[in-house]
Design a protein around this motif. Structure first.
Motif, PDB file in Angstrom:
ATOM      1  N   VAL A 180       0.809  -1.230   0.000  1.00  0.00           N
ATOM      2  CA  VAL A 180       0.000   0.000   0.000  1.00  0.00           C
ATOM      3  C   VAL A 180       0.835   1.269   0.000  1.00  0.00           C
ATOM      4  N   GLY A 181       2.161   1.119  -0.179  1.00  0.00           N
ATOM      5  CA  GLY A 181       3.007   2.307  -0.238  1.00  0.00           C
ATOM      6  C   GLY A 181       3.277   2.866   1.143  1.00  0.00           C
ATOM      7  N   ILE A 182       3.594   4.173   1.196  1.00  0.00           N
ATOM      8  CA  ILE A 182       3.903   4.804   2.476  1.00  0.00           C
ATOM      9  C   ILE A 182       2.939   5.948   2.737  1.00  0.00           C
ATOM     10  N   GLY A 183       3.014   6.507   3.940  1.00  0.00           N
ATOM     11  CA  GLY A 183       2.134   7.615   4.267  1.00  0.00           C
ATOM     12  C   GLY A 183       1.022   7.201   5.208  1.00  0.00           C
ATOM     13  N   THR A 184      -0.132   7.836   5.072  1.00  0.00           N
ATOM     14  CA  THR A 184      -1.247   7.659   6.004  1.00  0.00           C
ATOM     15  C   THR A 184      -1.876   6.271   5.928  1.00  0.00           C
ATOM     16  N   ILE A 185      -2.047   5.735   4.718  1.00  0.00           N
ATOM     17  CA  ILE A 185      -2.788   4.476   4.546  1.00  0.00           C
ATOM     18  C   ILE A 185      -2.152   3.315   5.316  1.00  0.00           C
ATOM     19  N   PRO A 186      -0.852   3.010   5.146  1.00  0.00           N
ATOM     20  CA  PRO A 186      -0.289   1.905   5.926  1.00  0.00           C
ATOM     21  C   PRO A 186      -0.305   2.175   7.429  1.00  0.00           C
ATOM     22  N   SER A 187      -0.176   3.444   7.815  1.00  0.00           N
ATOM     23  CA  SER A 187      -0.225   3.786   9.240  1.00  0.00           C
ATOM     24  C   SER A 187      -1.589   3.457   9.822  1.00  0.00           C
ATOM     25  N   ILE A 231       7.209   6.777   8.228  1.00  0.00           N
ATOM     26  CA  ILE A 231       6.838   6.463   6.847  1.00  0.00           C
ATOM     27  C   ILE A 231       6.058   7.612   6.209  1.00  0.00           C
ATOM     28  N   GLY A 232       6.327   8.819   6.698  1.00  0.00           N
ATOM     29  CA  GLY A 232       5.800   9.996   6.022  1.00  0.00           C
ATOM     30  C   GLY A 232       4.368  10.355   6.304  1.00  0.00           C
ATOM     31  N   ALA A 233       3.778   9.831   7.385  1.00  0.00           N
ATOM     32  CA  ALA A 233       2.389  10.165   7.693  1.00  0.00           C
ATOM     33  C   ALA A 233       2.286  11.357   8.640  1.00  0.00           C
ATOM     34  N   GLY A 234       3.434  11.858   9.105  1.00  0.00           N
ATOM     35  CA  GLY A 234       3.428  13.025   9.975  1.00  0.00           C
ATOM     36  C   GLY A 234       3.009  12.687  11.389  1.00  0.00           C
ATOM     37  N   GLY A 235       2.440  13.687  12.077  1.00  0.00           N
ATOM     38  CA  GLY A 235       2.016  13.490  13.452  1.00  0.00           C
ATOM     39  C   GLY A 235       3.078  13.934  14.445  1.00  0.00           C
TER      40      GLY A 235
END
Length: 506
Positions: A77-84, A159-163
């Motif tokens: 699912v790549g990186i960012g918000t979705i895998p988080s 993984i680039g989802a921030g927070g």
């Protein structure tokens, strides 16, 4: 506390954005987990064996370390918000399901018989009798899941989802306790606030809870729809690795692009993660541009059978060629400075022993006590290669985290450290970088990296970003890093001032 207050004053916008990201990820994950776990527990309340299997599966999933789970999800699912969100939902399902199931199946049998005696249908029995009695257990499960989600969501920054994890990771990486404290305290406060809100919600009737949930879905959906409609014709996403220097560079990219192309809107993703995460994001289209270094390209991103030379131009051309052939990437012209490995000593130590080059260390090797980053100490291109190339036999070496090694030399715990040529700590601790007189370390020049598809679609952006080609000296970048990392000035301000002072920006 002064450092904390200063960061809160100068970086309030970034902190509020990170807080919003953390809340968004946590709420979405909690809502999805509850939407899965509660109905599943209701369905399986009369199927004990199946429920036990589900409990075993969810328990096993909880034993998987968070980072390992994120690593498993990235290829799919790549990186960012979705895998988080997926990872957080997996962790949160078990406590909500377990508590809901226990609450529904431990109701007093006499009460169950009484409900049947009153002739309640299965649906009415569930809504009017079973769920209200099980509600304390359900709320307890949601609260446990919520605490787990907010704590684990800090890893989303990797993984680039921030927070808020962004500030915790930056604090660890730069040995900045103020940043670490801000991230940790805000996470704790967020947990307390959420816990209080859940306690209030637990007192509401099922009807009011349903209205509240529906309202939240409408608000989130409406906001997402507005964001998609309100986007400009062209939206460029530029990301950077962890730290002050990448953030300075991506702010320069943003200013130059928006000046030359007013119809384009640039979105920045600072502190997006490590090299592998960023490169994957570029390949999948999650980001459009990020700054990368020539030495990193040849050592990490491409298959390279050739020995890395010491000529910066040849190194860049080889990196550019291999990126194009192997990954269909476009690598623009590099800047002047190099952010490569170095060896540094205190100015007083250098003066005492007349140290100017790495070769000069040989004459006092028995008095050298080094503090090295574990990667530098172990990698063939690091200390093992330096030792062989310079015939250097250091008396003792201790491995320690990058930020700690600078503290160690400042406090005279060691007298030699490795680092990078643009590290702000060189200026902060008054260190001297020894000249690599045998040109052992490979060149590390930074340049914008993008896919060929993106470069073909927006050739004007290539022209704009190439204005930085041959610009920014090592001294310039070291000063800018110092202002951002040590003085806590905004990266956007520091980047803007450099571009204006060098006539690159109006």
């Amino acid at each position: 506390m002064n450092a904390v207050i200063h960061i809160l004053q100068t970086q309030s916008g970034g902190i509020m954005e990170a807080l919003g990201q953390h809340i968004s990820i946590s709420l979405i994950s909690l809502f999805i987990a509850a939407l899965i776990a509660i109905p599943l527990a209701i369905i399986l309340m009369t199927h004990k064996k199946t429920a036990e299997v589900i409990l075993q599966i969810t328990s096993i999933l909880q034993t998987i370390p968070s980072l390992a789970l994120l690593g498993i999800l990235i290829p799919f699912v790549g990186i960012g918000t979705i895998p988080s969100v997926i990872a957080l939902v997996i962790y949160a399902v078990m406590p909500i399901f377990q508590n809901t199931y226990s609450g529904l199946t431990t109701i007093d049998p006499n009460l169950e018989e009484a409900a049947e005696a009153f002739g309640l249908s299965r649906t009415k029995k569930l809504l009017k009798f079973q769920i209200p009695l099980a509600m304390p257990m359900i709320i307890s499960g949601i609260r446990i899941a919520m605490v787990m989600i907010i704590g684990t969501a800090t890893l989303a920054a990797l993984i680039g989802a921030g927070g808020l994890g962004t500030y915790i990771l930056l604090g660890i990486e730069t040995n900045n306790n103020a940043l670490l404290l801000i991230g940790a305290v805000l996470s704790a406060i967020l947990t307390l606030i959420f816990s209080f809100l859940i306690k209030i919600i637990s007192r509401l009737s099922l009807k009011k809870i349903g209205i509240l949930v529906t309202t939240m879905i409408v608000l989130f959906g409406g906001y997402a729809g507005y964001r998609s409609i309100a986007r400009p014709d062209v939206n460029i996403t530029i990301a950077g690795k962890m730290g002050g220097e990448p953030e300075i560079l991506i702010n320069m990219y943003k200013d130059l692009i928006e000046q030359d192309h007013p119809n384009m809107k640039v979105s920045l993703k600072p502190n997006f993660g490590g090299t592998s995460f960023l490169y994957k994001a570029l390949q999948t289209g999650s980001v459009d541009i990020y700054p990368e270094f020539t030495g990193t390209v040849l050592q990490t991103l491409v298959k390279n059978k050739q020995q890395i030379g010491h000529d910066p131009e040849k190194t860049y051309l080889l990196a550019q060629k291999l990126l194009k052939e192997q990954a269909q990437m476009t690598y623009l012209q590099p800047m002047e400075y190099q952010n490569g490995y170095d060896l540094a000593v205190k100015k007083s130590f250098a003066k005492k022993y007349n140290l100017k080059t790495i070769s000069d260390l040989v004459k006092i090797e028995g008095q050298l006590h080094a503090g090295f980053d574990p990667d530098f100490y172990q990698q063939p291109a690091g200390f093992p290669g330096v030792k062989k190339s310079y015939n250097l036999d250091i008396a003792s070496v201790k491995t320690m985290e990058p930020s700690i090694r600078y503290k160690a030399i400042a406090n005279d715990k060691v007298n030699l450290v490795d680092g990078y040529t643009t590290d702000p700590e060189i200026k902060e601790y008054n260190l001297v970088v020894l000249k690599d007189d045998k040109n052992y370390f490979p060149p590390y020049q930074g340049a914008p990296l993008m896919t060929e598809k993106f470069a073909t679609k927006y050739p004007e952006i290539k022209k704009t970003l190439n204005k930085l080609s041959g610009k920014i000296s090592a001294t310039d970048m070291q000063k800018m890093n110092y202002l951002v990392t040590v003085k806590h000035e905004k990266a956007s301000k520091v980047a803007h001032e450099y571009l204006v002072s060098h006539n690159l920006l109006k």
